[in-house]
Write a protein that holds these residues in place. Structure first.
Motif: not given
Length: 95
Positions: A21-35
């Protein structure tokens, strides 16, 4: 597998449906680097402007500065002979 799952904090299950079964706790995170990129480009721009104005070792950091050879030609007195344009006109037969 039981020992491996307990040492890694996982779960052991002998049911194939539960394992795949797929893992539901995985959450991709994106860190904005434009600043950070904007700040670093601004810093490099200001540093480059500063380097253009600073004299290091007697040499000025500028693209618009004439070379030593062109300065010597500018200081040289005319020889009294025909100018460059006059020589070109004579060579073309128009003068």
């Amino acid at each position: 597998l039981k020992r491996l799952s307990s040492s890694t904090g996982g779960l052991f299950s002998s049911e194939p449906k539960r394992i795949s079964r797929p893992i539901r706790s995985f959450k991709p995170s994106f860190n904005p680097i434009w600043g950070w990129l904007l700040l670093s480009s601004l810093g490099l721009f200001i540093a480059e402007l500063g380097l253009r104005k600073v004299r290091l070792g007697g040499a000025r950091w500028s693209r618009g500065r004439p070379s030593a050879a062109s300065e010597a030609r500018a200081k040289a007195k005319p020889s009294g002979g025909p100018s460059y344009i006059e020589r070109l006109m004579r060579a073309k037969g128009a003068g």
